[in-house]
Design a protein around this motif. Structure first.
Motif, PDB file in Angstrom:
ATOM      1  N   GLU A 146       3.787  -5.158  10.802  1.00  0.00           N
ATOM      2  CA  GLU A 146       4.070  -5.710   9.466  1.00  0.00           C
ATOM      3  C   GLU A 146       2.784  -5.957   8.686  1.00  0.00           C
ATOM      4  O   GLU A 146       2.718  -5.710   7.480  1.00  0.00           O
ATOM      5  CB  GLU A 146       4.865  -7.009   9.606  1.00  0.00           C
ATOM      6  CG  GLU A 146       6.299  -6.784  10.082  1.00  0.00           C
ATOM      7  CD  GLU A 146       7.053  -8.090  10.247  1.00  0.00           C
ATOM      8  OE1 GLU A 146       6.395  -9.154  10.264  1.00  0.00           O
ATOM      9  OE2 GLU A 146       8.286  -8.052  10.355  1.00  0.00           O
ATOM     10  N   ALA A 147       1.739  -6.432   9.384  1.00  0.00           N
ATOM     11  CA  ALA A 147       0.460  -6.657   8.708  1.00  0.00           C
ATOM     12  C   ALA A 147      -0.119  -5.349   8.192  1.00  0.00           C
ATOM     13  O   ALA A 147      -0.669  -5.280   7.087  1.00  0.00           O
ATOM     14  CB  ALA A 147      -0.515  -7.340   9.660  1.00  0.00           C
ATOM     15  N   ARG A 148      -0.008  -4.303   9.008  1.00  0.00           N
ATOM     16  CA  ARG A 148      -0.516  -2.993   8.583  1.00  0.00           C
ATOM     17  C   ARG A 148       0.267  -2.496   7.363  1.00  0.00           C
ATOM     18  O   ARG A 148      -0.322  -1.939   6.417  1.00  0.00           O
ATOM     19  CB  ARG A 148      -0.403  -1.999   9.732  1.00  0.00           C
ATOM     20  CG  ARG A 148      -0.841  -0.588   9.363  1.00  0.00           C
ATOM     21  CD  ARG A 148      -0.763   0.356  10.538  1.00  0.00           C
ATOM     22  NE  ARG A 148      -1.749   0.016  11.558  1.00  0.00           N
ATOM     23  CZ  ARG A 148      -1.908   0.723  12.680  1.00  0.00           C
ATOM     24  NH1 ARG A 148      -1.134   1.781  12.931  1.00  0.00           N
ATOM     25  NH2 ARG A 148      -2.832   0.374  13.570  1.00  0.00           N
ATOM     26  N   GLU A 149       1.578  -2.690   7.378  1.00  0.00           N
ATOM     27  CA  GLU A 149       2.397  -2.259   6.243  1.00  0.00           C
ATOM     28  C   GLU A 149       2.024  -3.036   4.978  1.00  0.00           C
ATOM     29  O   GLU A 149       1.992  -2.467   3.876  1.00  0.00           O
ATOM     30  CB  GLU A 149       3.876  -2.449   6.560  1.00  0.00           C
ATOM     31  CG  GLU A 149       4.405  -1.466   7.597  1.00  0.00           C
ATOM     32  CD  GLU A 149       5.857  -1.739   7.953  1.00  0.00           C
ATOM     33  OE1 GLU A 149       6.380  -2.795   7.533  1.00  0.00           O
ATOM     34  OE2 GLU A 149       6.459  -0.892   8.649  1.00  0.00           O
ATOM     35  N   ARG A 150       1.755  -4.328   5.146  1.00  0.00           N
ATOM     36  CA  ARG A 150       1.345  -5.134   3.999  1.00  0.00           C
ATOM     37  C   ARG A 150       0.023  -4.631   3.425  1.00  0.00           C
ATOM     38  O   ARG A 150      -0.151  -4.538   2.203  1.00  0.00           O
ATOM     39  CB  ARG A 150       1.201  -6.605   4.403  1.00  0.00           C
ATOM     40  CG  ARG A 150       2.514  -7.314   4.668  1.00  0.00           C
ATOM     41  CD  ARG A 150       3.333  -7.448   3.395  1.00  0.00           C
ATOM     42  NE  ARG A 150       4.511  -8.274   3.592  1.00  0.00           N
ATOM     43  CZ  ARG A 150       5.494  -8.399   2.732  1.00  0.00           C
ATOM     44  NH1 ARG A 150       5.445  -7.713   1.601  1.00  0.00           N
ATOM     45  NH2 ARG A 150       6.534  -9.156   2.986  1.00  0.00           N
ATOM     46  N   ARG A 151      -0.928  -4.305   4.302  1.00  0.00           N
ATOM     47  CA  ARG A 151      -2.211  -3.796   3.819  1.00  0.00           C
ATOM     48  C   ARG A 151      -2.030  -2.466   3.094  1.00  0.00           C
ATOM     49  O   ARG A 151      -2.637  -2.223   2.050  1.00  0.00           O
ATOM     50  CB  ARG A 151      -3.183  -3.646   4.992  1.00  0.00           C
ATOM     51  CG  ARG A 151      -3.721  -4.977   5.525  1.00  0.00           C
ATOM     52  CD  ARG A 151      -4.921  -4.759   6.424  1.00  0.00           C
ATOM     53  NE  ARG A 151      -4.554  -4.064   7.645  1.00  0.00           N
ATOM     54  CZ  ARG A 151      -4.134  -4.655   8.753  1.00  0.00           C
ATOM     55  NH1 ARG A 151      -4.007  -5.979   8.794  1.00  0.00           N
ATOM     56  NH2 ARG A 151      -3.857  -3.943   9.835  1.00  0.00           N
ATOM     57  N   ALA A 152      -1.186  -1.612   3.652  1.00  0.00           N
ATOM     58  CA  ALA A 152      -0.936  -0.323   2.999  1.00  0.00           C
ATOM     59  C   ALA A 152      -0.257  -0.523   1.645  1.00  0.00           C
ATOM     60  O   ALA A 152      -0.585   0.161   0.660  1.00  0.00           O
ATOM     61  CB  ALA A 152      -0.082   0.556   3.902  1.00  0.00           C
ATOM     62  N   GLN A 153       0.692  -1.459   1.607  1.00  0.00           N
ATOM     63  CA  GLN A 153       1.371  -1.756   0.338  1.00  0.00           C
ATOM     64  C   GLN A 153       0.369  -2.267  -0.697  1.00  0.00           C
ATOM     65  O   GLN A 153       0.393  -1.850  -1.864  1.00  0.00           O
ATOM     66  CB  GLN A 153       2.470  -2.806   0.558  1.00  0.00           C
ATOM     67  CG  GLN A 153       3.216  -3.193  -0.717  1.00  0.00           C
ATOM     68  CD  GLN A 153       4.123  -4.400  -0.507  1.00  0.00           C
ATOM     69  OE1 GLN A 153       3.990  -5.134   0.465  1.00  0.00           O
ATOM     70  NE2 GLN A 153       5.049  -4.606  -1.431  1.00  0.00           N
ATOM     71  N   ALA A 154      -0.525  -3.167  -0.275  1.00  0.00           N
ATOM     72  CA  ALA A 154      -1.514  -3.726  -1.190  1.00  0.00           C
ATOM     73  C   ALA A 154      -2.456  -2.638  -1.706  1.00  0.00           C
ATOM     74  O   ALA A 154      -2.804  -2.624  -2.897  1.00  0.00           O
ATOM     75  CB  ALA A 154      -2.305  -4.833  -0.495  1.00  0.00           C
ATOM     76  N   ARG A 155      -2.871  -1.714  -0.805  1.00  0.00           N
ATOM     77  CA  ARG A 155      -3.774  -0.640  -1.242  1.00  0.00           C
ATOM     78  C   ARG A 155      -3.084   0.277  -2.255  1.00  0.00           C
ATOM     79  O   ARG A 155      -3.686   0.702  -3.242  1.00  0.00           O
ATOM     80  CB  ARG A 155      -4.267   0.155  -0.034  1.00  0.00           C
ATOM     81  CG  ARG A 155      -5.299  -0.604   0.817  1.00  0.00           C
ATOM     82  CD  ARG A 155      -5.995   0.335   1.788  1.00  0.00           C
ATOM     83  NE  ARG A 155      -5.087   0.827   2.810  1.00  0.00           N
ATOM     84  CZ  ARG A 155      -4.885   0.222   3.984  1.00  0.00           C
ATOM     85  NH1 ARG A 155      -5.520  -0.919   4.278  1.00  0.00           N
ATOM     86  NH2 ARG A 155      -4.059   0.747   4.880  1.00  0.00           N
TER      87      ARG A 155
END
Length: 505
Positions: free
Chosen positions: A7-16
């Protein structure tokens, strides 16, 4: 890899992803805003208005596109959805970009200085106080009152209005005359001095009166489906309509008939009688009634005529206005400019002021209130604000009566919101006008809808009440409503104070 790590990785990808999309939008905003400012630069003679014009240019550029796809994803990351960015547009975008960079792991974030977010609202509040007066312990939204003729007879009425909570006063130059206006202002100045308050006075120039000039058959009640004619000249020798005669009327301005086309709408007396043009021939325009009250409606002299959606190229400044302007420049704090539609209208007013105040710089002029009441004035509003505000203190009045007739009652509901947003971006005070607490002021009792409207008006910098026998009571009730609403909201932003009603649950 754990679920939390995924989920953290998905959040970072979403933010980028959001960062890249918002960065493109920010670049496009800066480019368009720069082009707009180049066009406006020559109009801005007051350096103190430049920051406001820059923020307005940013806002117009940002709102060219659809921001809705950004809003829910940004909110899901705990970030601003840009829904309250009006007073600090570029800083709001930059702050979101900085947070997205942090969340996405793109490196160190560079946030705008905190002071930028307070500067715009502070300028707007200062301009509100300059136009409408400053008072401690009062609502943030000021109260303007339209003075009736009997306010000239003695100080009692104005004293009662100020005691009830009025902040500033308005005189409509379409009524009374210089002697009565001077008496009203004299009372206001004396009572204000006794109270230790500055009581600003606005004098409105009446503008062109687009009205029925004369009518044959003014005593006839027309019903839906019946017809009447606008004519250039009434037939001589007949004042009353005989049985089966068509009602005929002449108009105050030739531009009204010239602008009528088959199928177009015509509204008379604020829309109480609505009609559709059925035929246009030289010297005559025939219309069919499409809507009236149940008992029908008459076409009488002096009733207003509107052509919804039609741009009428009629100068805003009339000969009568020039006489009222002579008075206003000597006595008023604010000049209300009715029917202003274009930069040409503004320049005509500026020329008339310069002729009457030779050698006096614009900072010695009264402030200017742009009364927005036509579709053309609405479309030109950003340019009107910049050209006026670039020269002198300026405010905007949402003249909801005429504006609603011109653009449609349904559309007014969204347009009054858009005007509020635009003016907040320009850091220009707004007056919310027409029929506020109308039932209370005129009949002694407000409807539930009127109370809700009064509460909504708290988002403007000033609210105007029209005259009526219960005006002082209306001022007191409006002030109370505004004070209550100040606890809960500031412009579009809710204030999350404690909800005492349910604290015991």
């Amino acid at each position: 890899m754990s679920l939390a790590e995924v989920e953290a990785r998905e959040r970072r990808a979403q933010a980028r992803g959001l960062y890249r999309a918002l960065e493109v939008l920010r670049g496009d905003m800066a480019r368009r805003a720069g082009e707009t400012l180049e066009h406006w630069d020559a109009l801005i003679l007051r350096p103190e208005f430049m920051a406001s014009a820059r923020n307005l240019a940013d806002y117009l550029a940002l709102r060219r596109g659809d921001l809705v796809p950004f809003q829910a994803p940004l909110a899901s990351l705990g970030l601003s959805s840009l829904g309250r960015a009006e007073s600090h547009v570029r800083a709001s975008v930059d702050a979101v970009l900085a947070s997205l960079a942090l969340i996405g792991g793109e490196g160190a974030a560079e946030y705008p200085p905190v002071e930028i977010f307070a500067a715009g609202p502070a300028r707007l509040a200062a301009r509100r106080d300059h136009l409408f007066g400053a008072r401690r312990g009062a609502p943030a939204t000021r109260v303007m009152v339209t003075l009736p003729s009997d306010a000239a007879e003695g100080p009692e009425l104005i004293g009662a209005l100020l005691a009830a909570g009025a902040d500033c006063l308005r005189i409509n130059s379409a009524h009374d005359g210089p002697e009565a206006w001077a008496a009203m202002i004299g009372h206001a100045r004396r009572i204000g001095a006794e109270l230790g308050r500055r009581v600003p006075v606005q004098v409105d120039l009446a503008g062109p009166k687009l009205r029925i000039e004369a009518a044959h058959g003014a005593d006839v009640r027309l019903q839906v489906g019946e017809s009447f004619d606008f004519v250039e000249t009434l037939a001589p020798g007949r004042k009353k309509a005989r049985k089966h005669d068509r009602v005929q009327a002449t108009l105050s301005h030739p531009a009204l008939m010239a602008a009528m086309a088959e199928g177009a709408a015509v509204w008379i007396n604020d829309g109480k009688l609505r009609a559709r043009v059925t035929e246009v021939v030289p010297g005559r325009v025939s219309c069919e009634v499409t809507s009236t009250p149940g008992k029908g409606a008459r076409i009488r002299p002096e009733k207003g005529v509107n052509l919804p959606g039609v741009d009428l190229r009629v100068p805003a400044l009339t000969e009568d206005d020039l006489g009222a302007l002579d008075f206003a420049l000597r006595h008023a704090d604010i000049i209300g400019f009715s029917f202003v539609q274009s930069g040409a209208d503004l320049r005509a007013l500026f020329a008339a002021i310069e002729e009457r105040m030779p050698g006096r710089p614009p900072q010695d002029w009264p402030a200017l209130m742009l009364k927005i009441e036509t579709p053309l004035g609405l479309r030109n509003l950003p340019g009107l604000i910049v050209e006026a505000g670039g020269r002198m203190p300026v405010g905007v009045m949402i003249a909801r009566g005429d504006l609603a007739v011109e653009i449609g009652f349904e559309r007014l509901t969204e347009i009054q919101e858009e005007i509020l947003w635009l003016c907040e971006a320009a850091e220009v005070p707004v007056v919310w006008a027409t029929q506020v607490l109308e039932g209370l002021v005129k009949e002694g009792q407000a409807s539930r809808a009127e109370m809700t409207d009064a509460a909504m008006s708290q988002r403007a910098e000033c609210v105007m009440l029209n005259k009526g026998p219960h005006l002082a009571e209306g001022v007191a009730v409006l002030r109370d409503v505004l004070m209550r609403m100040d606890r809960h909201s500031n412009k579009k932003s809710p204030r999350l104070g404690a909800l005492g009603l349910w604290h015991d649950l």
